[in-house]
Scaffold this active site. Sequence first.
Site, mmCIF file in Angstrom:
data_model
loop_
_atom_site.group_PDB
_atom_site.id
_atom_site.type_symbol
_atom_site.label_atom_id
_atom_site.label_comp_id
_atom_site.label_asym_id
_atom_site.label_seq_id
_atom_site.Cartn_x
_atom_site.Cartn_y
_atom_site.Cartn_z
ATOM 1 N N ASP A 1 -4.547 -12.765 3.795
ATOM 2 C CA ASP A 1 -5.828 -12.236 4.293
ATOM 3 C C ASP A 1 -6.990 -12.576 3.354
ATOM 4 O O ASP A 1 -8.113 -12.112 3.567
ATOM 5 C CB ASP A 1 -5.755 -10.729 4.599
ATOM 6 C CG ASP A 1 -5.088 -9.918 3.510
ATOM 7 O OD1 ASP A 1 -4.736 -10.480 2.452
ATOM 8 O OD2 ASP A 1 -4.915 -8.696 3.718
ATOM 9 N N HIS B 1 0.818 -1.226 0.000
ATOM 10 C CA HIS B 1 0.000 0.000 0.000
ATOM 11 C C HIS B 1 0.850 1.274 0.000
ATOM 12 O O HIS B 1 0.310 2.380 -0.083
ATOM 13 C CB HIS B 1 -0.930 0.040 1.211
ATOM 14 C CG HIS B 1 -1.984 -1.032 1.212
ATOM 15 N ND1 HIS B 1 -2.884 -1.192 0.190
ATOM 16 C CD2 HIS B 1 -2.272 -2.009 2.118
ATOM 17 C CE1 HIS B 1 -3.689 -2.219 0.456
ATOM 18 N NE2 HIS B 1 -3.330 -2.737 1.616
HETATM 19 ZN ZN LIG Z 1 -4.363 -7.004 2.786
#
Ligand SMILES: [Zn+2]
Length: 344
Positions: free
Chosen positions: A282, A158
Amino acid sequence: MINVPGYFDRRQLAHEPVQELHNGGWTPYAEKSSRAEIIAASFPKLHPAADFGMQPILNVHDGGYVEFLRSAYAEWRASGRDGDAIGYTWPITRRRPLDLDRIDAKLGLYSYDAATPIAEGTWEASYWAAQSALSALSAILDGETRTCFALCRPPGHHSGRDYCGGYCYLNNAAIAAEQARRLGRRVAILDIDYHHGNGTQDIFYGDAEVLFVSIHADPVTDYPFFWGHADERGEGSGLGKTLNLPRPRGTALDGYVAALSEALDAIQAHETDLLVLSFGADTFEEDPISHFRLRQDDYRVIGGRIATLDLPVLVVMEGGYAVDALGHNVEALLSGLDPQLHAA
Ligand SMILES: [Zn+2]
């Protein structure tokens, strides 16, 4: 136990923020150091990272941003604040460049969410996570192994050229990919974290040489919302070198491998000779912050499909918050990816 060689530096555990702002309230920080400990415990041995210095980091990240990461915590404390440095004001678009000195203005300039506080050990841990990725890359480039695992933590995908966000500070996958490109490799990045790898996409968005492919939760419903839509395909000479394959919440193995086939076709068409795999666990059905339905054995299938590319693969750890299952999920992926482990 995992036979794939891996790299990790214990200084990556120094980063331990206390809390994050999530869905309207302060919650304990999900990206905790025990994630790395539990993955490390699945390996009989992890190699310590070598130090490749600042240059590979600065080949990807803005110098002002890197300086900010190094100094933000000290500045925060010097301004009389408790706890970890976290912003509260973000520009809605790029504004004119201003040389603002107050720590809150800098946090606004160099971050984009409230999930990414800067704690005392953040710089040290981020630096060594990047060095772990570079060390694992080096093992592949030196011909020591065709598959190598970088236990990067904090994660990186990110983080963009000049911002942190989503638990990420330095973009480990991008730093390794850029280094490989500079050493003459034809690189593709496949991001299979639940969340879109917006930072990685941003870094290579106008780049014709590095392909970025991501399979992730539809940003209409899921973080990071503002990136990862299917119509984002790159720009300028990089047009067509970004491929986003968003999938709805509830996606299980069948829907996932359909997207994966499309991703693998693109990687082949790019004439890739080195794959950087941003792996987030995830997508696991029990992940506390995500909504796909992959099971532990599914990671073996996914690894096996990726192995059909017959490419050297640098696996860079990204997210995954079902901590107790994390080691097993990494092991399942790597056992699918590496035939040596099949034979073991
Ligand atoms: Zn993630």
